[in-house]
Design a protein around this motif. Structure first.
Motif: not given
Length: 335
Positions: A13-17, A23, A25, A35, A92
């Protein structure tokens, strides 16, 4: 559920926090979202590490109401699967220095209270040389020893930068004589990293993430590192302190204000060292906006630490940028 397939999906996955050590995901399964938590390769170790996160989550589950549920863990490959918490990261919408929603204060004090009530026999095992419960001076020296080791590890590469920033060669020496003056308090399980990026607000509740730095130690250290990383407005800081003293067992909160000040001084020193290293690496390849952001943050962290060494808090963003520029340029250059 095929856990290895989940791991491979998360890896691809290219989407991670990402934090400094893992990481995270979000992966959708037939049973809902989970998660997947994967350690970062070659992460610089800048903190005391006592237990594995999976052992901590197993320990706290009967006691802590708002922590992720561990669904699976694997050592080869190394990853964990947690239940997914659908909400907003506190940072955030309430960044460092700003006021938090009132319920967050209550939730923070509640989790600290839940942790101090975990019996030692229910916690994961301790190394033979770990300070005994109540040996608060030994615990403080353990923290300081790791901070000095971080400095020593990076001393050669960052010697000129540390010197220009006013960081002494023995940065913890100024605190050494004070550890034995701390009040004895019974040890407890500590999260040790309660800050805005590790809190998710969902349905009016605060969930606490990232338990990999949990320790067995002085409950006042939990409050000290929390205050250092949250940077509350003055009125909310006072509210947290008041509710902490009223809500936790008296034995966990006893001691003069100077005890808390000592832990805060340590965290300011540690932050000056650790973030000089971390932020300088993040500056490599950063755009102008990110460079300004990082150098401004580092100037503030250095200015918080410099009075501990009897130095004026006179670092500016421009001076930080000027000092780091040659180092960043060398790292950016490729033959």
């Amino acid at each position: 559920m095929n856990w290895l397939d989940l791991y491979e999906q998360a890896r691809a996955s290219g989407e991670a926090a990402a934090g400094y050590y893992n990481r995270n995901v979000a992966v959708r399964t037939a049973e809902g979202m989970v998660n997947v938590r994967i350690p970062l390769d070659a992460a610089d170790s800048m903190d005391v590490r006592l237990w594995t996160e999976q052992d901590v989550l197993g320990c706290i589950r009967p006691y802590v109401s708002q922590a992720p549920e561990l669904r699976h863990s694997s050592s080869d490959p190394c990853f964990q699967v947690h239940h997914f918490i659908d909400g907003r990261v506190l940072d955030s919408f309430s960044p460092r220095g700003s006021a938090v929603p009132p319920h967050v204060i209550g939730d923070v004090v509640a989790v600290m209270d839940q942790l101090v009530r975990i019996p030692q026999e229910k916690a994961p095992g301790l190394p033979a040389d770990w300070p005994d419960s109540g040996d608060v001076g030994g615990f403080g020296r353990r923290l300081a020893k790791l901070t000095q080791q971080v400095y020593d590890t990076h001393r050669d590469v960052y010697a000129e930068i540390f010197e220009d920033f006013g960081i002494p060669a023995e940065p913890l020496a100024v605190l050494e004589s004070q550890w034995d003056g701390l009040t004895s308090r019974p040890f407890a399980v500590l999260h040790s990293d309660l800050h805005r990026k590790n809190m998710i607000v969902s349905g009016g509740l605060t969930w606490f993430l990232d338990w990999e730095l949990a320790l067995w130690g002085d409950p006042l250290y939990e409050l000290g590192i929390h205050f250092h990383k949250m940077d509350y407005p003055v009125d909310q800081r006072s509210e947290v302190l008041r509710r902490w003293r009223e809500g936790l067992p008296e034995a966990s909160t006893t001691g003069p204000p100077s005890d808390l000040d000592l832990y805060l001084a340590h965290e300011r020193i540690k932050s000056a060292i650790v973030d000089t290293v971390r932020y300088s690496k993040q500056l490599v390849g950063a755009d102008r906006s990110m460079r300004d952001h990082l150098t401004d943050r580092l100037a503030r962290k250095l200015n918080a630490a410099r009075p501990v060494w009897d130095a004026a808090p006179d670092m500016t963003r421009e001076r930080v940028a000027q000092t780091l520029a040659p180092w960043v340029e060398r790292q950016s250059w490729t033959p």
